[in-house]
Scaffold this motif. Structure first.
Motif, PDB file in Angstrom:
ATOM      1  N   SER A 323      -8.261   1.810  -2.064  1.00  0.00           N
ATOM      2  CA  SER A 323      -9.424   1.769  -1.178  1.00  0.00           C
ATOM      3  C   SER A 323      -9.569   0.402  -0.516  1.00  0.00           C
ATOM      4  O   SER A 323      -9.914   0.296   0.665  1.00  0.00           O
ATOM      5  CB  SER A 323     -10.687   2.113  -1.971  1.00  0.00           C
ATOM      6  N   ARG A 324      -9.292  -0.674  -1.279  1.00  0.00           N
ATOM      7  CA  ARG A 324      -9.355  -2.022  -0.686  1.00  0.00           C
ATOM      8  C   ARG A 324      -8.307  -2.180   0.414  1.00  0.00           C
ATOM      9  O   ARG A 324      -8.586  -2.718   1.480  1.00  0.00           O
ATOM     10  CB  ARG A 324      -9.118  -3.082  -1.777  1.00  0.00           C
ATOM     11  N   HIS A 325      -7.089  -1.709   0.130  1.00  0.00           N
ATOM     12  CA  HIS A 325      -6.043  -1.824   1.141  1.00  0.00           C
ATOM     13  C   HIS A 325      -6.394  -1.000   2.378  1.00  0.00           C
ATOM     14  O   HIS A 325      -6.152  -1.440   3.510  1.00  0.00           O
ATOM     15  CB  HIS A 325      -4.701  -1.363   0.562  1.00  0.00           C
ATOM     16  N   ALA A 326      -6.915   0.185   2.174  1.00  0.00           N
ATOM     17  CA  ALA A 326      -7.307   1.014   3.313  1.00  0.00           C
ATOM     18  C   ALA A 326      -8.371   0.317   4.152  1.00  0.00           C
ATOM     19  O   ALA A 326      -8.316   0.331   5.394  1.00  0.00           O
ATOM     20  CB  ALA A 326      -7.806   2.372   2.817  1.00  0.00           C
ATOM     21  N   TYR A 327      -9.337  -0.307   3.484  1.00  0.00           N
ATOM     22  CA  TYR A 327     -10.383  -1.045   4.204  1.00  0.00           C
ATOM     23  C   TYR A 327      -9.771  -2.168   5.029  1.00  0.00           C
ATOM     24  O   TYR A 327     -10.099  -2.346   6.215  1.00  0.00           O
ATOM     25  CB  TYR A 327     -11.397  -1.596   3.199  1.00  0.00           C
ATOM     26  N   LEU A 385       0.257  -6.821  12.224  1.00  0.00           N
ATOM     27  CA  LEU A 385       0.956  -5.606  11.828  1.00  0.00           C
ATOM     28  C   LEU A 385       1.890  -5.855  10.655  1.00  0.00           C
ATOM     29  O   LEU A 385       2.127  -4.963   9.843  1.00  0.00           O
ATOM     30  CB  LEU A 385       1.745  -5.058  13.018  1.00  0.00           C
ATOM     31  N   ILE A 386       2.424  -7.061  10.573  1.00  0.00           N
ATOM     32  CA  ILE A 386       3.250  -7.403   9.403  1.00  0.00           C
ATOM     33  C   ILE A 386       2.387  -7.371   8.142  1.00  0.00           C
ATOM     34  O   ILE A 386       2.822  -6.911   7.078  1.00  0.00           O
ATOM     35  CB  ILE A 386       3.892  -8.792   9.601  1.00  0.00           C
ATOM     36  N   GLY A 387       1.144  -7.871   8.248  1.00  0.00           N
ATOM     37  CA  GLY A 387       0.234  -7.814   7.106  1.00  0.00           C
ATOM     38  C   GLY A 387      -0.074  -6.389   6.702  1.00  0.00           C
ATOM     39  O   GLY A 387      -0.129  -6.061   5.510  1.00  0.00           O
ATOM     40  N   ILE A 388      -0.282  -5.504   7.698  1.00  0.00           N
ATOM     41  CA  ILE A 388      -0.511  -4.093   7.395  1.00  0.00           C
ATOM     42  C   ILE A 388       0.705  -3.506   6.689  1.00  0.00           C
ATOM     43  O   ILE A 388       0.589  -2.756   5.713  1.00  0.00           O
ATOM     44  CB  ILE A 388      -0.826  -3.317   8.692  1.00  0.00           C
ATOM     45  N   ASP A 389       1.882  -3.856   7.173  1.00  0.00           N
ATOM     46  CA  ASP A 389       3.113  -3.376   6.551  1.00  0.00           C
ATOM     47  C   ASP A 389       3.192  -3.806   5.092  1.00  0.00           C
ATOM     48  O   ASP A 389       3.569  -3.017   4.214  1.00  0.00           O
ATOM     49  CB  ASP A 389       4.301  -3.925   7.340  1.00  0.00           C
ATOM     50  N   SER A 394       2.910  -2.363  -0.578  1.00  0.00           N
ATOM     51  CA  SER A 394       2.487  -2.785  -1.916  1.00  0.00           C
ATOM     52  C   SER A 394       1.969  -1.621  -2.752  1.00  0.00           C
ATOM     53  O   SER A 394       1.954  -1.694  -3.984  1.00  0.00           O
ATOM     54  CB  SER A 394       1.402  -3.869  -1.809  1.00  0.00           C
ATOM     55  N   VAL A 395       1.523  -0.535  -2.091  1.00  0.00           N
ATOM     56  CA  VAL A 395       1.047   0.646  -2.821  1.00  0.00           C
ATOM     57  C   VAL A 395       1.949   1.852  -2.571  1.00  0.00           C
ATOM     58  O   VAL A 395       1.554   2.987  -2.786  1.00  0.00           O
ATOM     59  CB  VAL A 395      -0.417   0.980  -2.435  1.00  0.00           C
TER      60      VAL A 395
END
Length: 420
Positions: A323-327, A385-389, A394-395
């Motif tokens: 949920s944190r990553h999705a946020y 976008l690299i951070g999103i990747d 990571s999950v």
């Protein structure tokens, strides 16, 4: 949202030193090119030899004498030797250039090979070597002319000698000019190639730095969550220690909470990376935002960018880490949209299957100027976008990016484990 085209996260590019790209032909092609050059030199020398033979006979050379026959076969032998030596021009350019210059003075067959050696020497753009080769050419040519080492057998007059040397000097100037231009072009190509490699390496380092930054940020968030869980564990453990008025059911409930938070803390601890909290951070025990805080995020973003939110699934049982990553993914997408497509409407769709996967889709139309740039030149990956990747990987999720031409769309699929 940014109109850049990153590497799809489903097949991420590993961080590794990029292989050095070269513009040189393959080894087999180089061999065939060398064979073609040698054959061309041979044919050119043969043609020049035949022309020289014909002109010599027309000019009165006596082709019945032993001297004529000896110079005839000597010209052919020296020419064949020159064709063989020209293949070594890259190993010892000055030596081969001087040797072929001397041979060319006595053999018309060897002249094309000697000129090729001079061109090869000139590609190195060393003034001293070029000057030595030209001097050898002129001196050996003058000596051959004065001694009458040709099929006619008569020495040249001073006027004819000067005219011959002028013509030879002009021919050598053309050869040197060609060689220097080839050398300059090679140097330019090598410089551009090296610059491209440096730019690629710099981009790789910047991407690695962005990934490391995002990993550190993720680790800090997990650290915060762990601290929050440990605080809850300590609170419930204190209740067991100091509260003697709890009945069996209440005590069992507290023990269950301690047990659940302890197990969840162990899971969080396994994911923490060896990083420290950034200086100046506040509220270390405050949990990081999750999709439960999505309304506040949308309300903040709507002040600058209209956001149409469509949530088709209840995320209450979504694991806090996911949920944190999705946020954060939604937050980064909205930030990109505000930065690269200001004022354009954003559509956020959240869907999925409970205990299976959750799907996030963020899309927005591209401004007219961005569409033009996207069509004109393929963009490069952005660090957001690299951070999103990094978060998606990571999950163990998947990321699909569609950079245009009319809209930018980010589609993310994340696992949906049962909340701890």
């Amino acid at each position: 949202m940014t109109a850049t085209t990153p590497t799809p996260a489903t097949t991420p590019t590993p961080s590794a030193t990029p292989s050095k790209k070269t513009f040189e032909p393959t080894r087999a092609r180089r061999v065939w090119l060398e064979v073609a050059v040698v054959v061309s030199v041979f044919l050119a020398g043969l043609v020049l030899f035949v022309v020289n033979f014909g002109l010599s006979v027309d000019s009165g050379a006596d082709d019945t004498t032993l001297r004529f026959a000896g110079l005839f076969f000597l010209d052919i032998l020296l020419g064949l030797l020159a064709v063989g030596l020209v293949t070594l021009r890259r190993l010892a350019p000055l030596t081969i250039g001087i040797l072929l210059a001397v041979i060319a003075a006595a053999s018309s067959f060897a002249v094309p090979a000697a000129l090729l050696a001079l061109v090869s020497l000139a590609t190195r753009r060393r003034t001293r070597d070029i000057a030595i080769a030209i001097v050898v050419w002129l001196v050996s040519g003058a000596a051959a002319a004065l001694l009458g080492i040709d099929l006619i057998g008569l020495p040249l007059t001073p006027v004819d000698l000067v005219l011959t040397l002028v013509i030879v000097a002009l021919l050598l100037s053309v050869a040197v000019t060609i060689g220097v231009s080839i050398g300059s072009r090679r140097a330019l190509v090598a410089s551009l190639q090296e610059r491209a490699i440096l730019v690629e390496e710099e981009q790789r380092l910047r991407e690695d730095a962005a990934r490391d930054h995002e990993r550190a940020r993720i680790a800090r968030e997990k650290h915060d969550s762990l601290a929050h869980r440990l605080s809850l564990t300590a609170m419930h453990a204190s209740a067991l220690r100091y509260r003697d008025d709890l009945d069996a059911a209440e005590r069992a409930s507290v023990v269950e909470n301690v047990h659940d938070n302890a197990r969840a803390s162990l899971g969080e601890l396994r994911d923490i990376l060896a990083v420290v909290r950034a200086p100046g951070s506040t509220d270390p025990d405050h949990p990081q935002p999750t999709l439960d805080d999505l309304e506040a995020l949308i309300a903040t973003a709507t002040t600058a960018t209209p956001v149409d939110t469509r949530v088709a699934v209840d995320t209450a049982t979504l694991h806090p880490t996911v949920s944190r990553h999705a946020y954060r993914i939604v937050q980064e997408c909205l930030t990109n949209a505000r930065r690269h497509a200001p004022g354009m409407p954003v559509t956020l769709t959240i869907d999925g299957v409970v205990d299976d996967r959750i799907f996030l889709t963020v899309r927005n139309p591209l401004p007219a100027d961005t569409r033009t740039r996207t069509h004109a030149q393929p963009p490069t990956p952005g660090f957001g976008l690299i951070g999103i990747d990094e978060r998606v990987r990571s999950v163990h999720g998947t990321l699909d990016l569609t950079p245009g031409p009319d809209e930018f769309r980010v589609e993310v699929s994340l696992p949906w484990p049962i909340s701890a």
